[in-house]
Design a protein around this motif. Structure first.
Motif, PDB file in Angstrom:
ATOM      1  N   PHE A 296       2.044  -3.037  23.566  1.00  0.00           N
ATOM      2  CA  PHE A 296       2.515  -3.943  22.528  1.00  0.00           C
ATOM      3  C   PHE A 296       1.637  -3.723  21.300  1.00  0.00           C
ATOM      4  N   LEU A 297       2.178  -3.056  20.285  1.00  0.00           N
ATOM      5  CA  LEU A 297       1.401  -2.645  19.116  1.00  0.00           C
ATOM      6  C   LEU A 297       1.808  -3.433  17.881  1.00  0.00           C
ATOM      7  N   VAL A 298       0.809  -3.952  17.173  1.00  0.00           N
ATOM      8  CA  VAL A 298       1.018  -4.622  15.896  1.00  0.00           C
ATOM      9  C   VAL A 298       0.425  -3.729  14.811  1.00  0.00           C
ATOM     10  N   ILE A 299       1.233  -3.380  13.801  1.00  0.00           N
ATOM     11  CA  ILE A 299       0.808  -2.451  12.756  1.00  0.00           C
ATOM     12  C   ILE A 299       0.672  -3.192  11.422  1.00  0.00           C
ATOM     13  N   HIS A 300      -0.492  -3.018  10.801  1.00  0.00           N
ATOM     14  CA  HIS A 300      -0.747  -3.572   9.468  1.00  0.00           C
ATOM     15  C   HIS A 300      -0.611  -2.443   8.451  1.00  0.00           C
ATOM     16  N   MET A 301       0.159  -2.682   7.392  1.00  0.00           N
ATOM     17  CA  MET A 301       0.363  -1.655   6.366  1.00  0.00           C
ATOM     18  C   MET A 301      -0.746  -1.704   5.321  1.00  0.00           C
ATOM     19  N   ASP A 302      -1.293  -0.520   5.004  1.00  0.00           N
ATOM     20  CA  ASP A 302      -2.255  -0.384   3.918  1.00  0.00           C
ATOM     21  C   ASP A 302      -1.692   0.586   2.880  1.00  0.00           C
ATOM     22  N   PRO A 303      -1.307   0.099   1.686  1.00  0.00           N
ATOM     23  CA  PRO A 303      -0.817   1.016   0.648  1.00  0.00           C
ATOM     24  C   PRO A 303      -1.958   1.863   0.095  1.00  0.00           C
ATOM     25  N   VAL A 304      -1.755   3.163  -0.014  1.00  0.00           N
ATOM     26  CA  VAL A 304      -2.800   4.062  -0.514  1.00  0.00           C
ATOM     27  C   VAL A 304      -2.235   4.924  -1.637  1.00  0.00           C
ATOM     28  N   ASN A 309      -4.391  11.676  -9.565  1.00  0.00           N
ATOM     29  CA  ASN A 309      -5.488  12.620  -9.344  1.00  0.00           C
ATOM     30  C   ASN A 309      -6.853  12.027  -9.681  1.00  0.00           C
ATOM     31  N   TYR A 310      -6.880  11.093 -10.648  1.00  0.00           N
ATOM     32  CA  TYR A 310      -8.146  10.455 -11.012  1.00  0.00           C
ATOM     33  C   TYR A 310      -8.726   9.692  -9.811  1.00  0.00           C
ATOM     34  N   VAL A 311      -7.893   8.893  -9.167  1.00  0.00           N
ATOM     35  CA  VAL A 311      -8.329   8.123  -7.997  1.00  0.00           C
ATOM     36  C   VAL A 311      -8.656   9.056  -6.836  1.00  0.00           C
ATOM     37  N   LEU A 312      -7.806  10.071  -6.625  1.00  0.00           N
ATOM     38  CA  LEU A 312      -8.008  10.998  -5.518  1.00  0.00           C
ATOM     39  C   LEU A 312      -9.312  11.780  -5.666  1.00  0.00           C
ATOM     40  N   ASN A 313      -9.675  12.134  -6.906  1.00  0.00           N
ATOM     41  CA  ASN A 313     -10.919  12.872  -7.130  1.00  0.00           C
ATOM     42  C   ASN A 313     -12.142  12.002  -6.841  1.00  0.00           C
ATOM     43  N   ILE A 314     -12.072  10.730  -7.245  1.00  0.00           N
ATOM     44  CA  ILE A 314     -13.194   9.830  -6.960  1.00  0.00           C
ATOM     45  C   ILE A 314     -13.345   9.654  -5.458  1.00  0.00           C
ATOM     46  N   ARG A 315     -12.225   9.483  -4.766  1.00  0.00           N
ATOM     47  CA  ARG A 315     -12.286   9.341  -3.310  1.00  0.00           C
ATOM     48  C   ARG A 315     -12.881  10.590  -2.672  1.00  0.00           C
ATOM     49  N   LYS A 316     -12.489  11.762  -3.184  1.00  0.00           N
ATOM     50  CA  LYS A 316     -13.026  13.002  -2.635  1.00  0.00           C
ATOM     51  C   LYS A 316     -14.537  13.079  -2.840  1.00  0.00           C
ATOM     52  N   GLN A 317     -15.009  12.653  -4.035  1.00  0.00           N
ATOM     53  CA  GLN A 317     -16.443  12.635  -4.301  1.00  0.00           C
ATOM     54  C   GLN A 317     -17.168  11.722  -3.306  1.00  0.00           C
ATOM     55  N   ALA A 318     -16.601  10.536  -3.110  1.00  0.00           N
ATOM     56  CA  ALA A 318     -17.217   9.573  -2.194  1.00  0.00           C
ATOM     57  C   ALA A 318     -17.272  10.130  -0.771  1.00  0.00           C
ATOM     58  N   ALA A 319     -16.191  10.795  -0.339  1.00  0.00           N
ATOM     59  CA  ALA A 319     -16.132  11.346   1.019  1.00  0.00           C
ATOM     60  C   ALA A 319     -17.156  12.463   1.206  1.00  0.00           C
ATOM     61  N   LEU A 320     -17.334  13.302   0.173  1.00  0.00           N
ATOM     62  CA  LEU A 320     -18.298  14.402   0.267  1.00  0.00           C
ATOM     63  C   LEU A 320     -19.735  13.880   0.315  1.00  0.00           C
ATOM     64  N   ILE A 321     -20.023  12.868  -0.506  1.00  0.00           N
ATOM     65  CA  ILE A 321     -21.363  12.284  -0.495  1.00  0.00           C
ATOM     66  C   ILE A 321     -21.655  11.654   0.869  1.00  0.00           C
ATOM     67  N   ASP A 333      -9.071   3.004   3.019  1.00  0.00           N
ATOM     68  CA  ASP A 333      -8.624   1.904   2.149  1.00  0.00           C
ATOM     69  C   ASP A 333      -9.296   1.986   0.772  1.00  0.00           C
ATOM     70  N   PHE A 334      -9.272   3.172   0.187  1.00  0.00           N
ATOM     71  CA  PHE A 334      -9.976   3.404  -1.081  1.00  0.00           C
ATOM     72  C   PHE A 334      -9.106   2.971  -2.255  1.00  0.00           C
ATOM     73  N   ARG A 335      -9.653   2.082  -3.091  1.00  0.00           N
ATOM     74  CA  ARG A 335      -8.930   1.611  -4.287  1.00  0.00           C
ATOM     75  C   ARG A 335      -9.871   1.648  -5.495  1.00  0.00           C
ATOM     76  N   VAL A 336      -9.294   1.853  -6.652  1.00  0.00           N
ATOM     77  CA  VAL A 336     -10.044   1.859  -7.914  1.00  0.00           C
ATOM     78  C   VAL A 336      -9.464   0.785  -8.824  1.00  0.00           C
ATOM     79  N   VAL A 337     -10.312  -0.120  -9.278  1.00  0.00           N
ATOM     80  CA  VAL A 337      -9.889  -1.207 -10.164  1.00  0.00           C
ATOM     81  C   VAL A 337     -10.720  -1.131 -11.436  1.00  0.00           C
ATOM     82  N   HIS A 338     -10.053  -0.974 -12.584  1.00  0.00           N
ATOM     83  CA  HIS A 338     -10.739  -0.825 -13.859  1.00  0.00           C
ATOM     84  C   HIS A 338     -11.028  -2.192 -14.475  1.00  0.00           C
ATOM     85  N   GLY A 339     -12.276  -2.392 -14.891  1.00  0.00           N
ATOM     86  CA  GLY A 339     -12.660  -3.581 -15.644  1.00  0.00           C
ATOM     87  C   GLY A 339     -13.007  -3.203 -17.069  1.00  0.00           C
ATOM     88  N   GLU A 340     -13.498  -4.159 -17.841  1.00  0.00           N
ATOM     89  CA  GLU A 340     -13.825  -3.888 -19.237  1.00  0.00           C
ATOM     90  C   GLU A 340     -15.024  -2.957 -19.365  1.00  0.00           C
TER      91      GLU A 340
END
Length: 394
Positions: A296-304, A309-321, A333-340
């Motif tokens: 009996f499996l319950v699946i939670h959706m995570d939008p990615v 490419n900007y977000v994907l490159n930052i994620r790649k940098q984080a993964a390599l580090i 669950d990598f997300r980028v949120v821009h502030g001021e």
């Protein structure tokens, strides 16, 4: 012989995922165990009385306790078959583990009792009566125990039953202890030296060790054990095989008895796909897992993010580090949120659960520092996460 018994006494014996079939395997194992152990008890008890041998008598009562264990296993398997009800919404499957735990205490009690008797026999030894016919009877006992152990192992492998595998271990231990008893009798026949009490101590210790092993194996699922790597991989690959699923993480499996499991998992879906379309895929996977894997499996959706490419490159940098800092860790669950004045990097970081508090604190801090070196505007919001999967055997 095993296949003959399975084919003739278990209906639909190939459909091992069905609760009724698993119960039939358990009942067959218990009945065969009761018959074999009562037979061995009678034979060994008579031989022990004739020989005045405490090690043979200890072995006989060990077989009697094994017969009692088979009766308890039979009752446990039948009770575990009961369907879910209002008070037990996930069924009664764990009763099988409780029954096995009771068996382990019986085995320990028998071992402790005959440990005391054997020590007494060392202090005040009794004369043995050497008869070759008795040795042959005990050899027959070893053969029966070996067959019974292998019988339970084959059944246990068919239905993935820890209880039956514990019975297999116990039976192998019985074969070893009876073999030691045979050696003590032959040694007396050749040398006239009585080592029966010392062998009895060895028999008792092996019996007690078997009891400890059974208790350990049955306590693990009751307390809560990590996911078997094979099951972990099987569920992940099954979910990820569907188009529209980009990856999975946070798989947790709860065991409510053999063949009764429920699980939850996070499935990554593209953030630009209509939510109803992704939800339809999730529903389809949940139904398929229940039908094909029996979970009996319950699946939670995570939008990615899949295209920016900007977000994907930052994620790649984080993964390599993170790979440089500790290859056993990962992120999702990598997300980028821009502030001021800053850019928030929000993600989960998976750290091995066995790491201590210091490592759990230092690793996210070092990752955040290294990312800030890339761009001073980066502010990391990291949630520490764990994988609940057992380490694969080497």
């Amino acid at each position: 012989m095993t296949e003959f018994l399975v084919r003739h006494f278990i209906k639909d014996y190939k459909d091992v995922e069905k609760i009724s079939v698993r119960t039939a395997y358990g009942v067959l194992s218990s009945i065969v165990g009761i018959f074999c152990n009562v037979f061995l008890f009678v034979v060994k008890f008579v031989v022990g009385i004739v020989l005045h041998s405490v090690s043979v008598t200890a072995d006989a009562f060990n077989n009697l306790s094994d017969a009692g264990s088979s009766i308890i296993s039979f009752v446990g398997v039948k009770m575990a078959e009961k369907p879910a009800d209002r008070d037990h919404p996930f069924g009664h499957g764990r009763i099988e583990y409780i029954a096995a735990l009771i068996v382990s205490f019986l085995v320990l009690e028998v071992g402790f009792t005959f440990l005391k008797d054997s020590i007494g026999k060392i202090r005040m030894p009794e004369e043995l009566n050497f008869q070759m016919i008795s040795v042959f009877i005990l050899v027959l006992s070893v053969a029966v125990k070996l067959w019974l152990g292998l019988f339970n192992r084959r059944l246990g492998e068919k239905i993935n039953s820890k209880v039956m595998m514990a019975v297999f271990t116990d039976s192998m231990g019985d074969a070893v202890t009876t073999g030691a008893t045979i050696i003590s009798i032959l040694f007396f026949g050749v040398t006239g030296i009585n080592i029966d009490g010392f062998v009895g101590v060895g028999v008792a210790l092996v019996v007690m060790w078997a009891g400890v092993g059974i208790a350990r194996d049955t306590l693990e699922p009751l307390i809560g054990e990590p996911i078997d790597p094979e099951i972990y991989t099987r569920i992940k690959q099954f979910v990820e095989s569907y188009e529209g699923i980009e990856g999975t993480h946070d798989l947790i499996v709860h065991n409510y008895g053999p063949g009764r499991s429920m699980a939850s998992i996070h499935a990554e879906v593209p953030n630009d796909v209509d939510i109803e379309q992704s939800h339809e895929i999730i529903d389809r996977i949940e139904r398929a897992v229940a039908k094909e894997l029996g979970i009996f499996l319950v699946i939670h959706m995570d939008p990615v993010e899949m295209k920016d490419n900007y977000v994907l490159n930052i994620r790649k940098q984080a993964a390599l580090i993170l790979e440089e800092l500790d290859p056993d860790c990962s992120l999702h669950d990598f997300r980028v949120v821009h502030g001021e004045n800053q850019i928030n990097l929000i993600f989960d970081m998976v750290i091995p659960i066995e790491y201590d508090e210091e490592k759990r604190r230092i690793l996210p801090e070092r990752l955040a520092e290294r990312l800030k070196e890339k761009d001073p505007r980066y502010e990391c919001v990291i949630t520490v996460d764990y994988e609940y999967v057992a380490k694969a055997e080497e």
